[in-house]
Scaffold this motif. Structure first.
Motif: not given
Length: 51
Positions: A12-31
């Motif tokens: 997951g990530a937050v899409v920052d349209n104002e600055f045209q970038m991705m913020r705070d990327p996230y990754e984890a196991m599904c469980n």
């Protein structure tokens, strides 16, 4: 011959349209329970409708 193993990950990530970038990327196991905490911390809500 090596066996195969299925793995599931959430990304997951937050899409920052104002600055045209991705913020705070996230990754984890599904469980992992941490994905809900990450979303709540970013005041996110799902737009998915699952049946």
């Amino acid at each position: 011959m090596a066996g195969h193993k299925d793995e599931c990950f959430l990304f997951g990530a937050v899409v920052d349209n104002e600055f045209q970038m991705m913020r705070d990327p996230y990754e984890a196991m599904c469980n992992a329970d941490t994905s809900a905490q990450w979303a709540i911390g970013h005041e996110l809500k799902s737009l998915w409708v699952a049946y």
